[in-house]
Design an enzyme around this catalytic site. Sequence first.
Site, mmCIF file in Angstrom:
data_model
loop_
_atom_site.group_PDB
_atom_site.id
_atom_site.type_symbol
_atom_site.label_atom_id
_atom_site.label_comp_id
_atom_site.label_asym_id
_atom_site.label_seq_id
_atom_site.Cartn_x
_atom_site.Cartn_y
_atom_site.Cartn_z
ATOM 1 N N GLU A 288 5.926 -29.332 28.031
ATOM 2 C CA GLU A 288 7.513 -29.283 28.488
ATOM 3 C C GLU A 288 7.692 -28.492 29.772
ATOM 4 O O GLU A 288 8.150 -27.696 30.071
ATOM 5 C CB GLU A 288 8.210 -28.330 27.478
ATOM 6 C CG GLU A 288 7.620 -26.883 27.306
ATOM 7 C CD GLU A 288 6.608 -26.851 26.094
ATOM 8 O OE1 GLU A 288 5.868 -27.766 25.939
ATOM 9 O OE2 GLU A 288 6.514 -25.630 25.646
ATOM 10 N N HIS A 312 11.600 -33.769 21.745
ATOM 11 C CA HIS A 312 11.088 -32.410 21.762
ATOM 12 C C HIS A 312 10.978 -31.908 22.957
ATOM 13 O O HIS A 312 11.149 -30.635 22.994
ATOM 14 C CB HIS A 312 9.664 -32.706 20.936
ATOM 15 C CG HIS A 312 9.115 -31.410 20.515
ATOM 16 N ND1 HIS A 312 9.037 -30.859 19.126
ATOM 17 C CD2 HIS A 312 8.041 -30.615 21.568
ATOM 18 C CE1 HIS A 312 8.138 -29.761 19.428
ATOM 19 N NE2 HIS A 312 7.783 -29.617 20.820
ATOM 20 N N GLU A 313 10.407 -32.394 23.919
ATOM 21 C CA GLU A 313 10.160 -31.736 25.132
ATOM 22 C C GLU A 313 11.154 -31.279 25.889
ATOM 23 O O GLU A 313 11.284 -30.228 26.493
ATOM 24 C CB GLU A 313 9.092 -32.423 25.945
ATOM 25 C CG GLU A 313 7.751 -33.027 25.346
ATOM 26 C CD GLU A 313 6.876 -31.644 24.661
ATOM 27 O OE1 GLU A 313 7.250 -30.714 25.024
ATOM 28 O OE2 GLU A 313 6.122 -32.355 23.774
ATOM 29 N N HIS A 316 12.740 -28.088 24.373
ATOM 30 C CA HIS A 316 12.212 -27.074 25.002
ATOM 31 C C HIS A 316 12.730 -26.533 26.380
ATOM 32 O O HIS A 316 12.492 -25.318 26.702
ATOM 33 C CB HIS A 316 10.750 -27.414 25.391
ATOM 34 C CG HIS A 316 9.722 -26.957 24.392
ATOM 35 N ND1 HIS A 316 9.571 -25.972 23.658
ATOM 36 C CD2 HIS A 316 8.699 -27.967 23.914
ATOM 37 C CE1 HIS A 316 8.625 -25.944 22.684
ATOM 38 N NE2 HIS A 316 8.017 -27.360 22.831
ATOM 39 N N GLU A 335 8.433 -23.071 19.274
ATOM 40 C CA GLU A 335 8.187 -24.554 18.833
ATOM 41 C C GLU A 335 9.110 -24.977 17.550
ATOM 42 O O GLU A 335 9.446 -25.873 17.225
ATOM 43 C CB GLU A 335 6.606 -24.762 18.201
ATOM 44 C CG GLU A 335 5.603 -24.710 19.538
ATOM 45 C CD GLU A 335 6.067 -25.686 20.504
ATOM 46 O OE1 GLU A 335 6.639 -26.827 20.212
ATOM 47 O OE2 GLU A 335 5.379 -25.425 21.573
ATOM 48 N N ASP A 392 -4.592 -20.026 21.190
ATOM 49 C CA ASP A 392 -4.904 -21.307 20.823
ATOM 50 C C ASP A 392 -5.205 -21.437 19.183
ATOM 51 O O ASP A 392 -4.706 -22.499 18.700
ATOM 52 C CB ASP A 392 -5.934 -21.997 21.562
ATOM 53 C CG ASP A 392 -5.628 -23.353 22.234
ATOM 54 O OD1 ASP A 392 -4.334 -23.437 22.518
ATOM 55 O OD2 ASP A 392 -6.224 -24.465 22.109
ATOM 56 N N TYR A 400 5.387 -24.952 13.786
ATOM 57 C CA TYR A 400 6.526 -26.112 14.089
ATOM 58 C C TYR A 400 7.209 -26.455 12.787
ATOM 59 O O TYR A 400 8.507 -26.171 12.952
ATOM 60 C CB TYR A 400 5.777 -27.356 14.526
ATOM 61 C CG TYR A 400 5.193 -27.467 15.743
ATOM 62 C CD1 TYR A 400 3.985 -26.681 16.020
ATOM 63 C CD2 TYR A 400 5.625 -28.155 16.749
ATOM 64 C CE1 TYR A 400 3.077 -26.800 17.203
ATOM 65 C CE2 TYR A 400 4.730 -28.061 18.213
ATOM 66 C CZ TYR A 400 3.809 -27.643 18.357
ATOM 67 O OH TYR A 400 3.005 -27.389 19.448
HETATM 68 N N1 BES Z 1 4.125 -26.846 24.220
HETATM 69 C C1 BES Z 1 3.548 -27.834 23.120
HETATM 70 C C2 BES Z 1 2.254 -28.045 23.535
HETATM 71 C C3 BES Z 1 1.299 -27.173 23.468
HETATM 72 C C4 BES Z 1 1.198 -26.460 22.303
HETATM 73 C C5 BES Z 1 0.242 -26.828 24.369
HETATM 74 C C6 BES Z 1 0.235 -25.302 22.146
HETATM 75 C C7 BES Z 1 -0.532 -25.723 24.388
HETATM 76 C C8 BES Z 1 -0.574 -24.967 23.080
HETATM 77 C C9 BES Z 1 4.354 -29.196 23.270
HETATM 78 O O1 BES Z 1 5.747 -29.092 23.361
HETATM 79 C C10 BES Z 1 4.133 -29.754 21.679
HETATM 80 O O2 BES Z 1 4.698 -29.260 20.831
HETATM 81 N N2 BES Z 1 3.639 -31.115 21.786
HETATM 82 C C11 BES Z 1 3.274 -31.962 20.763
HETATM 83 C C12 BES Z 1 4.364 -33.008 20.553
HETATM 84 C C13 BES Z 1 5.482 -32.902 19.833
HETATM 85 C C14 BES Z 1 6.571 -34.060 19.553
HETATM 86 C C15 BES Z 1 5.233 -31.943 18.346
HETATM 87 C C16 BES Z 1 2.020 -32.462 20.749
HETATM 88 O O3 BES Z 1 1.348 -32.229 21.543
HETATM 89 O O4 BES Z 1 1.709 -33.305 20.023
HETATM 90 ZN ZN ZN Z 2 6.575 -28.191 21.531
#
Ligand code: BES
Ligand code: ZN
Length: 620
Positions: A288, A312-313, A316, A335, A392, A400
């Site tokens: 995002e 989703h994005e 954010h 999330e 991480d 989520y």
């Molecule tokens: N912000 C996250 C990606 C992220 C999470 C980067 C943790 C680094 C550490 C992003 O918004 C996200 O949640 N992406 C998901 C997609 C979503 C539709 C659930 C993904 O990457 O799958």
């Molecule tokens: Zn996200």
Amino acid sequence: MTIFKKTAFLLLALCVVSCSNTEKEMGKTSSYANDTHSYAKPNEAVAKHLLLDINVDFEKEIIKGTARYTIESTNATEIIFDAKHLKIQETFVDGEKVKFSLGANDPVLGQPLSIPIKNDSRTVSITYETTDKTEALQFLNPQQTADKEHPFLLTQGQAILTRTWIPIQDSPQVRLTYTARVKVPKELLAIMSAENPKEKNETGQYSFEMKQPISPYLIALAVGDLVYKEISPRTGVYAEKSMIDKVHYEFADMEKMVNAAENLYGKYAWDQFDIVVLPPSFPFGGMENPRLTFATPTVIAGDRSLTSLVAHELAHSWSGNLVTNATWNDFWLNEGFTVYFEMRIMEALYGKEHANMLASIGRQDLAEEIEGFHDQPEATHLKLDLKGKNPDDGMNSIAYDKGYLFLRTLEETVGRDKMDVFLKEYFNRHSFSTMTTEKFLKYLNTELLEKNNVEFNVKDWVYKAGVPKNAATITSDKFQKVEEAIAKWEKGTLNETELCKKDWNIQQKIHFIRNIPKEISIEKFTALDTACQFSTATNSYIAMVWFEQAINHDYHANNVDQHIENFLMTVGRRWYVSTLYKAFKRNDKLEDAKRIYEKARANYHSVTANTIDDMLGISN
Ligand code: BES
Ligand code: ZN
């Protein structure tokens, strides 16, 4: 306690709450929470604005230049930045060269970079270079792009990787504005999480401005042979030439989504909402980055079936970018709220049933994630304790899907109208600030629960393992039809050809594949593939869940092994590839996993490679 002491105590308590607010209103350094993932001491000296002046060198695969900060401090004798795998060359305070010091390197956090300052110091400049150990940057060769002609560079900052390409106070609470000057080869366009150019120029020199204060993990850069195509005056897409029309078609509903989101929780704060579709090694579905979401090409399905990622994005832009988790222990505030908001946007555009299908998929993910953590129940708390760990490691579907379920259950308890008034005011009141779990819970208690005289087991949800008993039940008629069909197929009253003829949408197919019974015979499994052609599915989500089942069922017909290998060689999306490597591991096929990974690893971004290294027990 004497009356005097009581009054003094009360005054002090009041001051802790309100004095810091007044300080903030006056623009002074306010009190930042303790973030164990950053060396910075923002309560003493904090960066407020960044001027980044860099050169992207594709030959050496490095970025070099200067990060110049405008700072604020209170009686501090030094300002501390985070730096990881960076070559720090020189540092200046108000234009005068000063001696810096770099502390010991921690494998997760990197090094503290201390620069001596005085009370009236205003600017600090750091000249530096990245190294080949950088974790945020991924330099791609032309073969790894769609057009195969030019190299590409992408960055990924979340959670604590920005410090590997910019020396910075890398805590989500340290919000700062930025301007940037970026020099790239003439054939390429540079774009950032900022006000962006729409086409290449002759010089290869681009300027950027982000006027609103954002967290360091949201600073992002992409460089490639990119073109832009508008969807509405404030939305549009960037992609490589050969992809741009497909991408434009896929994301045609972007403006409608922004409208739906604004109707729910207030005006979009970032003016422009664009998406750049990156090469397939991008490690996430989406990221995002403000004004410019980064996205994987695996969602370009041709039929707009995977566009909940856009919702989703976009969500954010409120939960995450406007109101930001103060530390990575509060990640669920980013999330969980975003998934809730995503479902509301999808419901507004495509109806309740569609949103419930998506929510049901998340509900199954949550059940599986909790099952996977059966020997580590604290990992299923919403509020985490990631001290001493890589943040991480805490970024799984608990934040989520349990976060979503919490908010949905809350909504069903208080009623949608009250929930919406509450959330709109929450975003409005806390915009451009950061939020801890505790601060949110306090706000929730006074502004939603007490106001409406509602009892809710908030603490069970936030500080305890698993899913509380009062959780909302999510049902979908379309998924029920799928489950009925599975039962008939198992009994033998419905055959594979009939199954494949069903007029199911992508989510129904995904639900079907994920719920193929464990005990189904290999003959039936093979007949299913021959009839439905899942092994050659073009939809990446279908392919991924099918490949997982193929591994689970020890299935090798229809050339599926080759398709799995090709998929793992080109796609670097962490969620997809980790699902598949995990399936190999769970089914005692570690050798297959390692054989493929050895070849594929070089194509993966560091966040994906690190996850898979850990999973397969590879030390690097
Ligand atoms: N912000 C996250 C990606 C992220 C999470 C980067 C943790 C680094 C550490 C992003 O918004 C996200 O949640 N992406 C998901 C997609 C979503 C539709 C659930 C993904 O990457 O799958
Ligand atoms: Zn996200």
